[in-house]
Design an enzyme around this catalytic site. Structure first.
Site, PDB file in Angstrom:
ATOM      1  NE  ARG A 268      -3.674  -2.408   2.180  1.00  0.00           N
ATOM      2  CZ  ARG A 268      -4.640  -2.746   3.019  1.00  0.00           C
ATOM      3  NH1 ARG A 268      -4.983  -1.921   4.000  1.00  0.00           N
ATOM      4  NH2 ARG A 268      -5.282  -3.883   2.877  1.00  0.00           N
ATOM      5  NE  ARG A 283      -1.130   4.391   9.088  1.00  0.00           N
ATOM      6  CZ  ARG A 283      -2.410   4.012   8.909  1.00  0.00           C
ATOM      7  NH1 ARG A 283      -2.834   3.675   7.714  1.00  0.00           N
ATOM      8  NH2 ARG A 283      -3.251   4.003   9.919  1.00  0.00           N
ATOM      9  CD  GLU A 355      -8.511  -1.742  10.650  1.00  0.00           C
ATOM     10  OE1 GLU A 355      -8.583  -0.501  10.719  1.00  0.00           O
ATOM     11  OE2 GLU A 355      -8.626  -2.378   9.601  1.00  0.00           O
ATOM     12  CB  SER A 358     -11.112  -4.749   8.306  1.00  0.00           C
ATOM     13  OG  SER A 358     -12.239  -3.954   8.030  1.00  0.00           O
ATOM     14  NE  ARG A 397      -1.905  -2.161  11.377  1.00  0.00           N
ATOM     15  CZ  ARG A 397      -2.833  -1.247  11.097  1.00  0.00           C
ATOM     16  NH1 ARG A 397      -4.087  -1.423  11.512  1.00  0.00           N
ATOM     17  NH2 ARG A 397      -2.514  -0.168  10.418  1.00  0.00           N
TER      18      ARG A 397
END
Length: 432
Positions: A268, A283, A355, A358, A397
RNA sequence: GGAGAGAUGGCAGAGUCCGGUUGAAUGCACCUGACUUGAAAUCAGGCGUGGGUUCACACCCACCGGGGGUUCGAAUCCCUCUCUCUCCGCCA
């Protein structure tokens, strides 16, 4: 992509729902005008085509019978230009309509709470007790630094740039153990078909799941060595290749549900995230994820969302990581989703839940873009499938959560029981 | 990287040289009906997808790997891209 019918017969209602739930403004007047023009042009174009077809047929017949076709040819003279003009106009209008419709987000399910942003999300449940530490906790970067410098951001930056990392030694091994553990769990116990998929995909594929045309800047794009090669992009999640497996296909009813699991890297660009989560592994431009995807019949998708979310939760439970489950409000949901649960893992040093997964029911939104369909037994018309996806889990994560939740006073790291078989039976990683 | 062959409906496979009632023969699969106690076999019929107009019946348009072109008319001719296969070379 929503059903075109919602923009015709139910335009006013659709616009109101989009504004209320997603704060999305639909230009009703413009759509109405375009639609009116589209209808007129399409009727005109098609009747011109019908006329051309019948005249051409007549010419063919006349010629076969050896008649003189010159007068027939003359009569058809200006048809071509008229048709060309009508076609071009129709094409323009359709393109304009299409680009508006493609950019409209999915409509949330009725049970999704109304809201503007993450503050309006609804906590559904909590699992596990955040551990009380008798010493001052370090964040995952510092924990890893004490484990033979297993997490090397300087070298990551040297090799590639900011937001890249190099893992080494026991930390790299732990990272691999996590991915293996997750994939094995889903494949062996939750019924998923393991899949290995391309990490580079074409634009049709990205359109299918909704990354293109609107969110291209979130991706890394790859141009081949020659101008002529088709452009590809690195996948931002395995949802993209897995869901597109059934693009442009019609499944038999009994083939559903289909469930796939894959462990892939995800890329990303994180454009627009400057300054957010700059420290550590939270991130990154590249991270690993085990992704779960379902393709189901419409009537099953809501129940499957619960099941799918449960599968992701199971990973956290087996790793004994405290987490909470959150139902995203209308304003915080992704573009293509009609209902999303986030799982948030406890991070002691941030004193909050972050988070880690998802899970979304996309309804028929992606299926319509992809033309992924199935046929009920005995039915003539194929129907759109429903698609779902969820992280089970984001590996990077999860590694962060383990480093932070399992750290010991002496700087060593306890290894969660379920991971020990993947770590050569070790129960801890000693401080260096 | 070099040389060649190909891509047609769920599948197989005609048609492509010589453009014209070909959305596409034929076979298989599938669905419905007849016969049968039931099944098989046989017979009759049906059987692609998307879109438009219409209350509806129905009618129309587009699609033979993708895009563009020639033509009154393209599965068929031309250009281009992608993919598949065969042989040679190279390679994890």
């Amino acid at each position: 992509m929503l059903d075109a019918k919602l923009f015709r017969s139910e335009l006013a209602d659709t616009a109101a729902r989009l504004l209320q739930t997603r704060g999305f403004k639909l230009d009703v007047a413009k759509l109405e005008a375009l639609e009116e023009r589209r209808k007129a042009l399409q009727v005109q174009t098609e009747s011109l085509q019908a006329e051309r077809n019948s005249r051409s047929k007549a010419i063919g017949k006349a010629k076969a019978q050896g008649e003189d076709i010159k007068p027939l040819l003359a009569a058809v003279d200006d048809l071509g230009a008229q048709l060309e003009q009508a076609k071009a106009d129709l094409h323009d209008v359709q393109n304009e309509l299409q680009s508006i419709i493609e950019g409209v987000p999915n409509l949330p399910a009725s049970e999704v709470p109304l809201g503007a942003d993450e503050n309006d999300n609804q906590e559904i449940s909590r699992w596990g007790q955040p551990h009380e530490f008798a010493f001052e906790t370090k964040d995952h970067v510092d924990v890893a630094a004490g484990l033979a410098q297993g997490m090397d951001f300087e070298r990551g930056a040297k090799l590639a740039g900011a937001r890249f990392v190099v893992l080494q030694g026991a930390v790299a091994q732990l990272h691999r153990a996590l991915a293996q553990f997750m994939l094995n769990l889903h494949v062996n116990e939750h019924g998923y078909t393991e899949a290995y998929v391309p990490y580079l995909v074409n634009h049709d594929t990205l359109f299918g799941t909704g990354q293109l045309p609107k969110f291209g800047e979130d991706l890394f794009h790859v141009q081949g060595a020659t101008e002529k090669q088709v452009p590809l992009s690195l996948i931002p999640t395995a949802e993209v290749p897995l869901t597109n497996l059934w693009r442009d296909e019609i499944a038999d009813e009994e083939q559903l549900p289909l469930q796939y699991a894959a462990h892939t890297p995800c890329f990303r660009s994180e454009a627009g995230s400057h300054g957010r989560d700059t420290r550590g592994l939270i991130r990154q431009h590249q991270f690993d994820k085990v992704e779960l995807v379902w393709l189901v019949k419409p009537e099953d998708s809501m129940a499957v969302l619960e099941q799918l979310t449960g599968h992701a939760e199971r990973v956290l439970q087996l790793l004994e990581l405290p987490y909470r489950k959150v139902l995203l409000c209308t304003g915080d949901m992704g573009f293509g989703s009609c209902k999303t649960y986030d799982l948030e893992v406890w991070l002691p040093t941030q004193n909050t839940y972050r988070e880690i997964s998802s899970c979304s029911n996309m309804g028929d939104f992606q299926a319509r873009r992809m033309q992924a369909r199935f046929r009920r037994k005995g039915a003539k018309k194929p129907e759109l499938m429903h698609t779902l996806n969820g992280s089970g889990l984001a590996v990077g994560r999860t590694l962060v959560a383990i480093l932070e939740n399992y750290q010991q006073a002496d700087g060593s790291l306890k290894i969660p029981t379920v991971l020990q078989p993947y770590m050569g039976g070790r129960s801890e990683i000693k401080a260096s």
